[in-house]
Design an enzyme around this catalytic site. Structure first.
Site, mmCIF file in Angstrom:
data_model
loop_
_atom_site.group_PDB
_atom_site.id
_atom_site.type_symbol
_atom_site.label_atom_id
_atom_site.label_comp_id
_atom_site.label_asym_id
_atom_site.label_seq_id
_atom_site.Cartn_x
_atom_site.Cartn_y
_atom_site.Cartn_z
ATOM 1 N N HIS A 17 0.861 -1.194 0.000
ATOM 2 C CA HIS A 17 0.000 0.000 0.000
ATOM 3 C C HIS A 17 0.890 1.234 0.000
ATOM 4 O O HIS A 17 1.356 1.683 1.048
ATOM 5 C CB HIS A 17 -0.920 -0.031 1.231
ATOM 6 C CG HIS A 17 -1.936 1.084 1.271
ATOM 7 N ND1 HIS A 17 -3.126 0.974 1.950
ATOM 8 C CD2 HIS A 17 -1.939 2.326 0.725
ATOM 9 C CE1 HIS A 17 -3.812 2.101 1.824
ATOM 10 N NE2 HIS A 17 -3.107 2.942 1.083
ATOM 11 N N HIS A 19 1.290 4.927 -2.383
ATOM 12 C CA HIS A 19 0.928 5.796 -3.504
ATOM 13 C C HIS A 19 2.224 6.433 -3.971
ATOM 14 O O HIS A 19 2.854 7.182 -3.196
ATOM 15 C CB HIS A 19 -0.065 6.865 -3.060
ATOM 16 C CG HIS A 19 -1.315 6.286 -2.462
ATOM 17 N ND1 HIS A 19 -2.469 6.100 -3.179
ATOM 18 C CD2 HIS A 19 -1.565 5.814 -1.213
ATOM 19 C CE1 HIS A 19 -3.390 5.549 -2.393
ATOM 20 N NE2 HIS A 19 -2.863 5.368 -1.193
ATOM 21 N N HIS A 197 -9.667 1.335 -1.148
ATOM 22 C CA HIS A 197 -9.570 1.905 0.195
ATOM 23 C C HIS A 197 -10.984 1.850 0.781
ATOM 24 O O HIS A 197 -11.940 2.312 0.151
ATOM 25 C CB HIS A 197 -9.124 3.365 0.140
ATOM 26 C CG HIS A 197 -7.671 3.573 -0.173
ATOM 27 N ND1 HIS A 197 -7.045 3.007 -1.250
ATOM 28 C CD2 HIS A 197 -6.715 4.303 0.472
ATOM 29 C CE1 HIS A 197 -5.770 3.376 -1.251
ATOM 30 N NE2 HIS A 197 -5.540 4.166 -0.217
ATOM 31 N N GLU A 200 -11.217 3.536 6.121
ATOM 32 C CA GLU A 200 -10.159 4.408 6.661
ATOM 33 C C GLU A 200 -10.863 5.487 7.488
ATOM 34 O O GLU A 200 -10.680 5.570 8.700
ATOM 35 C CB GLU A 200 -9.339 5.024 5.519
ATOM 36 C CG GLU A 200 -8.207 5.945 5.985
ATOM 37 C CD GLU A 200 -7.465 6.625 4.821
ATOM 38 O OE1 GLU A 200 -8.006 6.680 3.707
ATOM 39 O OE2 GLU A 200 -6.336 7.115 5.059
ATOM 40 N N ASP A 278 1.853 3.915 2.901
ATOM 41 C CA ASP A 278 0.829 4.771 2.288
ATOM 42 C C ASP A 278 1.441 5.942 1.512
ATOM 43 O O ASP A 278 1.541 5.882 0.280
ATOM 44 C CB ASP A 278 -0.154 5.265 3.358
ATOM 45 C CG ASP A 278 -1.555 5.539 2.821
ATOM 46 O OD1 ASP A 278 -1.777 5.311 1.624
ATOM 47 O OD2 ASP A 278 -2.418 5.984 3.612
HETATM 48 N N1 HPA Z 1 -6.460 7.570 1.536
HETATM 49 C C1 HPA Z 1 -7.176 7.907 0.472
HETATM 50 N N2 HPA Z 1 -6.632 8.378 -0.638
HETATM 51 C C2 HPA Z 1 -5.326 8.504 -0.693
HETATM 52 C C3 HPA Z 1 -4.515 8.176 0.367
HETATM 53 C C4 HPA Z 1 -5.117 7.675 1.542
HETATM 54 O O1 HPA Z 1 -4.490 7.347 2.577
HETATM 55 N N3 HPA Z 1 -3.245 8.422 -0.018
HETATM 56 C C5 HPA Z 1 -3.278 8.884 -1.271
HETATM 57 N N4 HPA Z 1 -4.549 8.942 -1.692
HETATM 58 ZN ZN ZN Z 2 -3.689 4.838 0.604
#
Ligand code: HPA
Ligand code: ZN
Length: 338
Positions: A17, A19, A197, A200, A278
């Site tokens: 995970h 980005h 996702h 969260e 992340d």
């Molecule tokens: N959550 C949602 N979108 C995202 C995240 C995240 O942690 N990081 C980059 N885009």
């Molecule tokens: Zn993410």
């Protein structure tokens, strides 16, 4: 370094995970701004770092999309990707499955081909230089329409054989997984893996939707699943992998203190949790920092660490040979430390 920290450092690991745009370090942001003639609203690197103080996901996303504006050329995407791999090579990371957000770039007039080819070339070079195997996941921005996601999926057509699957990220609240039911069904028809996702910031219902409506293969985050015992039982029974991101959760106030992070509760419940970073340049730590700080805060045992690392390999899309190799290296490391 403490015993447990050097143990963590020594283990081969996977990151599932990440980005890639969230690995853009302030120094690199400045450098790219200069070479591309982009004006940043910061005087220096220290000012950028000082701005990374978030109360929620949206406050982060606003700076994340603004930061992306310096990424303009195929070379920029290559440099970004290569720098990330070089950094996690130092953490003994051996396999990565990374997201990219094409709509964050095509919206600004950057060619889809420049984005994906720069990243893919970076991944290839990283594999050649550091021995890190990888997969790329195309993530749809959930605050945009499903129609926009369909257009992005169509743009990716020449590259279907070079992407592992599709993901769903950006502002979660108000943008449930069901909004993307059709484009995920289409992605599945194309043979792509499905990630989202969920949970969260969003409620357990969003996790149910990701499972029942999108039919996803792996959940990103999933923290709020713990509010629903039936859902927890289901995640355990289905052996659903969760890509958990402790330092992200801390920075975005998903948890108020790492000591209250649900990672240990997840493990004890039998959930297949993994540890990931992340957006490391925004959240203050790469892969090993996530392991080390969480292990410290939650008093994790060596066995917990091994379970998390093994889950990272089991929950990844590795070839059978590569998986066997990495798991056997892991076993050797564990024996050597005993
Ligand atoms: N959550 C949602 N979108 C995202 C995240 C995240 O942690 N990081 C980059 N885009
Ligand atoms: Zn993410």
């Amino acid at each position: 370094m403490s015993n447990l920290n050097s143990f963590i450092q020594s283990l081969p690991k996977a990151e599932l995970h990440l980005h890639i745009e969230g690995s853009l370090e302030p120094e690199q942001m400045f450098e790219m701004a200069q070479r591309n003639g982009v004006t940043l609203p910061y005087a220096d690197v220290a000012e950028i770092r000082a701005a990374y103080d978030f109360n929620n996901l949206q406050e982060f996303l606003d700076l994340y999309y603004a930061g992306m504006s310096v990424l303009q050329t195929k070379q920029d995407f290559f440099d970004l990707t290569y720098a990330y791999l070089k950094r996690v090579h130092a953490d003994n990371c051996r396999h990565v499955e990374i997201f990219f957000d094409p709509q964050g770039h095509t919206e600004r007039g950057i060619a889809f081909a420049d984005v994906i080819e720069g990243i893919l070339d970076g991944l290839d070079q990283g594999e050649a230089d550091f021995g890190i195997s990888s997969h790329l996941i195309l993530s749809f921005l959930r605050h945009l329409s499903e129609e926009d996601a369909f257009a992005t999926l169509a743009e990716a057509e020449p590259y279907y054989d070079r992407i592992l699957g599709v993901g769903l990220d950006s502002s979660e609240m108000g943008h449930p997984p069901s909004k993307f039911a059709r484009v995920f069904a289409k992605s599945r028809e194309l043979g792509l893996k499905l990630f989202a996702h969920a949970g969260e910031e969003g409620p357990p219902e969003y996790v149910y939707e990701a499972l029942d409506i999108l039919d996803i293969d792996r959940i990103d985050h999933g923290n709020r699943s713990l509010e629903d015992d039936v859902l927890v039982q289901r995640l355990v029974e289905e052996e659903m992998y969760l890509t958990v991101c402790p330092l992200s959760n801390l920075k975005l106030c998903v948890v108020d203190d790492l000591k209250n992070h649900p990672l240990k509760v997840m493990l004890d419940a039998g959930i297949k949790a993994t540890v990931n970073s992340d957006d490391p340049s925004y959240f203050g730590g790469y892969l090993n920092d996530n392991y080390i700080r969480t292990a410290d805060a939650l008093n994790l045992s060596k066995d917990d660490i091994v379970t998390l690392v093994r889950n990272g390999f089991e929950g990844a899309y590795l070839s059978p040979e590569r998986k066997e190799l990495l798991l056997s290296e892991l076993s050797k490391n564990i024996s050597a430390s005993n």
